[in-house]
Design a protein around this motif. Structure first.
Motif, PDB file in Angstrom:
ATOM      1  N   ALA A  32       0.835  -1.208   0.000  1.00 30.00           N
ATOM      2  CA  ALA A  32       0.000   0.000   0.000  1.00 30.00           C
ATOM      3  C   ALA A  32       0.868   1.255   0.000  1.00 30.00           C
ATOM      4  O   ALA A  32       0.615   2.210  -0.737  1.00 30.00           O
ATOM      5  CB  ALA A  32      -0.929  -0.011   1.207  1.00 30.00           C
ATOM      6  N   ARG A  33       1.914   1.245   0.823  1.00 28.66           N
ATOM      7  CA  ARG A  33       2.827   2.390   0.869  1.00 28.66           C
ATOM      8  C   ARG A  33       3.538   2.582  -0.465  1.00 28.66           C
ATOM      9  O   ARG A  33       3.707   3.718  -0.946  1.00 28.66           O
ATOM     10  CB  ARG A  33       3.846   2.183   1.985  1.00 28.66           C
ATOM     11  N   HIS A  34       3.947   1.472  -1.070  1.00 37.00           N
ATOM     12  CA  HIS A  34       4.648   1.530  -2.359  1.00 37.00           C
ATOM     13  C   HIS A  34       3.735   2.096  -3.447  1.00 37.00           C
ATOM     14  O   HIS A  34       4.144   2.969  -4.232  1.00 37.00           O
ATOM     15  CB  HIS A  34       5.132   0.135  -2.727  1.00 37.00           C
ATOM     16  N   LEU A  35       2.504   1.615  -3.496  1.00 36.31           N
ATOM     17  CA  LEU A  35       1.579   2.072  -4.534  1.00 36.31           C
ATOM     18  C   LEU A  35       1.187   3.531  -4.333  1.00 36.31           C
ATOM     19  O   LEU A  35       0.984   4.260  -5.306  1.00 36.31           O
ATOM     20  CB  LEU A  35       0.334   1.187  -4.552  1.00 36.31           C
ATOM     21  N   LYS A  36       1.083   3.959  -3.092  1.00 30.92           N
ATOM     22  CA  LYS A  36       0.763   5.367  -2.831  1.00 30.92           C
ATOM     23  C   LYS A  36       1.815   6.271  -3.476  1.00 30.92           C
ATOM     24  O   LYS A  36       1.489   7.285  -4.107  1.00 30.92           O
ATOM     25  CB  LYS A  36       0.692   5.625  -1.327  1.00 30.92           C
ATOM     26  N   GLU A  37       3.076   5.864  -3.361  1.00 31.34           N
ATOM     27  CA  GLU A  37       4.159   6.648  -3.948  1.00 31.34           C
ATOM     28  C   GLU A  37       4.195   6.510  -5.465  1.00 31.34           C
ATOM     29  O   GLU A  37       4.290   7.506  -6.194  1.00 31.34           O
ATOM     30  CB  GLU A  37       5.495   6.201  -3.356  1.00 31.34           C
ATOM     31  N   GLN A  38       4.115   5.282  -5.958  1.00 31.56           N
ATOM     32  CA  GLN A  38       4.253   5.038  -7.390  1.00 31.56           C
ATOM     33  C   GLN A  38       3.111   5.623  -8.214  1.00 31.56           C
ATOM     34  O   GLN A  38       3.322   6.103  -9.328  1.00 31.56           O
ATOM     35  CB  GLN A  38       4.354   3.532  -7.663  1.00 31.56           C
ATOM     36  N   LEU A  39       1.911   5.582  -7.675  1.00 38.05           N
ATOM     37  CA  LEU A  39       0.746   6.076  -8.409  1.00 38.05           C
ATOM     38  C   LEU A  39       0.411   7.523  -8.064  1.00 38.05           C
ATOM     39  O   LEU A  39      -0.483   8.112  -8.683  1.00 38.05           O
ATOM     40  CB  LEU A  39      -0.472   5.183  -8.130  1.00 38.05           C
ATOM     41  N   GLY A  40       1.102   8.091  -7.087  1.00 40.95           N
ATOM     42  CA  GLY A  40       0.797   9.460  -6.690  1.00 40.95           C
ATOM     43  C   GLY A  40      -0.562   9.582  -6.054  1.00 40.95           C
ATOM     44  O   GLY A  40      -1.249  10.612  -6.198  1.00 40.95           O
ATOM     45  N   GLY A  57      -6.965  -9.611   0.380  1.00 42.64           N
ATOM     46  CA  GLY A  57      -6.957  -8.182   0.608  1.00 42.64           C
ATOM     47  C   GLY A  57      -7.371  -7.366  -0.595  1.00 42.64           C
ATOM     48  O   GLY A  57      -7.504  -7.883  -1.717  1.00 42.64           O
ATOM     49  N   MET A  58      -7.556  -6.076  -0.360  1.00 42.19           N
ATOM     50  CA  MET A  58      -7.896  -5.129  -1.420  1.00 42.19           C
ATOM     51  C   MET A  58      -7.246  -3.787  -1.101  1.00 42.19           C
ATOM     52  O   MET A  58      -7.245  -3.338   0.043  1.00 42.19           O
ATOM     53  CB  MET A  58      -9.411  -4.958  -1.539  1.00 42.19           C
ATOM     54  N   LEU A  59      -6.687  -3.167  -2.131  1.00 41.88           N
ATOM     55  CA  LEU A  59      -6.165  -1.814  -2.027  1.00 41.88           C
ATOM     56  C   LEU A  59      -6.983  -0.921  -2.951  1.00 41.88           C
ATOM     57  O   LEU A  59      -7.140  -1.222  -4.144  1.00 41.88           O
ATOM     58  CB  LEU A  59      -4.687  -1.777  -2.410  1.00 41.88           C
ATOM     59  N   VAL A  60      -7.495   0.171  -2.402  1.00 43.17           N
ATOM     60  CA  VAL A  60      -8.373   1.088  -3.131  1.00 43.17           C
ATOM     61  C   VAL A  60      -7.654   2.426  -3.252  1.00 43.17           C
ATOM     62  O   VAL A  60      -7.377   3.082  -2.243  1.00 43.17           O
ATOM     63  CB  VAL A  60      -9.715   1.266  -2.395  1.00 43.17           C
ATOM     64  N   VAL A  61      -7.323   2.833  -4.481  1.00 44.28           N
ATOM     65  CA  VAL A  61      -6.483   4.023  -4.676  1.00 44.28           C
ATOM     66  C   VAL A  61      -7.228   5.213  -5.271  1.00 44.28           C
ATOM     67  O   VAL A  61      -6.651   6.283  -5.445  1.00 44.28           O
ATOM     68  CB  VAL A  61      -5.262   3.684  -5.562  1.00 44.28           C
ATOM     69  N   GLY A  62      -8.495   5.039  -5.591  1.00 46.32           N
ATOM     70  CA  GLY A  62      -9.239   6.104  -6.263  1.00 46.32           C
ATOM     71  C   GLY A  62      -9.360   5.805  -7.753  1.00 46.32           C
ATOM     72  O   GLY A  62      -8.415   5.316  -8.374  1.00 46.32           O
ATOM     73  N   HIS A  63     -10.530   6.080  -8.330  1.00 47.56           N
ATOM     74  CA  HIS A  63     -10.797   5.697  -9.718  1.00 47.56           C
ATOM     75  C   HIS A  63      -9.809   6.341 -10.683  1.00 47.56           C
ATOM     76  O   HIS A  63      -9.193   5.664 -11.515  1.00 47.56           O
ATOM     77  CB  HIS A  63     -12.235   6.075 -10.081  1.00 47.56           C
ATOM     78  N   ALA A  64      -9.658   7.659 -10.577  1.00 49.39           N
ATOM     79  CA  ALA A  64      -8.746   8.347 -11.498  1.00 49.39           C
ATOM     80  C   ALA A  64      -7.315   7.850 -11.324  1.00 49.39           C
ATOM     81  O   ALA A  64      -6.609   7.581 -12.304  1.00 49.39           O
ATOM     82  CB  ALA A  64      -8.813   9.859 -11.266  1.00 49.39           C
ATOM     83  N   THR A  65      -6.891   7.687 -10.074  1.00 50.80           N
ATOM     84  CA  THR A  65      -5.524   7.241  -9.810  1.00 50.80           C
ATOM     85  C   THR A  65      -5.271   5.855 -10.383  1.00 50.80           C
ATOM     86  O   THR A  65      -4.173   5.548 -10.853  1.00 50.80           O
ATOM     87  CB  THR A  65      -5.265   7.245  -8.293  1.00 50.80           C
TER      88      THR A  65
END
Length: 288
Positions: free
Chosen positions: A172-180, A246-254
């Motif tokens: 989750a931390r990695h994707l937050k950074e990679q996807l902005g 599990g599931m990670l939800v990053v926002g539709h646009a992201t």
């Protein structure tokens, strides 16, 4: 200015997807005259007012958007419900004043082999995605809009990325950074080992996302948005009964913007003499 008309461009794009003509599609012109000579192209996840303003400032007169411009699925292009609304009217005036043609590219882009959105997101993350066991067809794609269908086949049509093992929290931390991403919402144990990620990008119905999670080769799903009484509750009960996923939800646009950035590269290959720019629409949410 190109010698191509905008209609010429769209005809070439649809032909290049190699997707058979769909009997029903949202991929239609939303504004403007398709016979207008092309100046340049902007791609985006969603044609926000800011994207339209910037496109006009660049001299572009074709915006290729992935999602609706006027706040609904637009499948019928029935906008009478917005007549007289000041926000809608102002946006429509802005588009008309700048002579912008907006065309939606959603269904055909997803149904390409491989899926154009998935390809762009995988490239941004540096992931390799295994081809789905079942190709996405028109019937399965209709399920993304809530139509009934074979959920097991839909689950088999999800692309899966195999990655070096990582905990759910660290991923989750990695994707937050990679996807902005402005935020990443998690369902599942922090220490859940993750090696296989089902890419249920965008906003799939719960049955389709759960079907992906029912696969033995899927540890978690990465998605854009979700109804909170569907997949979330399935996963909460799954953990309780000793079979956590599990599931990670990053926002539709992201979750899909990188797929439209990839589209800009793809279009440059089709039209090497045309300026093509990607403008990110960005996440509309702020997180406190």
């Amino acid at each position: 200015m190109s010698t191509l008309s905008i209609q010429n461009v769209i005809d070439t794009v649809l032909s290049a997807t190699n997707v058979p003509t769909l009997s029903r599609t949202a991929d239609t012109f939303k504004t403007g005259d398709p016979n207008t000579p092309l100046t340049s192209i902007v791609t985006t996840f969603l044609a926000t007012a800011e994207v339209i303003r910037e496109a006009a400032a660049q001299g572009a007169n074709l915006i290729v958007t992935h999602e609706p411009t006027f706040y609904s699925a637009e499948d019928t292009d029935d906008l009478a419900w917005l007549d007289g609304d000041p926000t809608y009217e102002a946006k429509r005036r802005m588009i008309e004043e700048h002579g912008i043609v907006i065309w939606r590219f959603h269904d055909y882009w997803h149904m390409m082999k491989p899926d154009g959105i998935l390809t762009g997101v995988a490239q941004q993350l540096g992931w390799t995605v295994d081809p789905p066991a079942i190709a996405l067809d028109e019937a399965l794609h209709a399920m993304t809009a809530g139509k009934s269908g074979d959920t097991r086949r839909a689950g088999a049509a999800v692309g899966v990325a195999t990655i070096p093992e990582i905990s759910l929290l660290d991923l989750a931390r990695h994707l937050k950074e990679q996807l902005g991403a402005t935020a990443v919402r998690m369902v599942g144990p922090d220490d859940l080992p993750v090696r296989r990620v089902g890419l249920t990008l965008g906003a799939l119905p719960g049955k389709m996302t759960i079907a992906a999670l029912q696969r033995d080769d899927v540890d978690i799903v990465l998605t854009g948005e979700t109804r909170e009484w569907e997949t979330c509750e399935f996963l909460r009960d799954a953990e309780y009964f000793g079979c956590p996923k599990g599931m990670l939800v990053v926002g539709h646009a992201t979750s899909e913007e990188a797929g439209m950035a990839y589209l800009a590269d793809w279009l440059r290959g089709l039209f090497p003499d045309v300026q093509v720019t990607h403008l990110a629409s960005g996440d509309p949410f702020r997180t406190l």
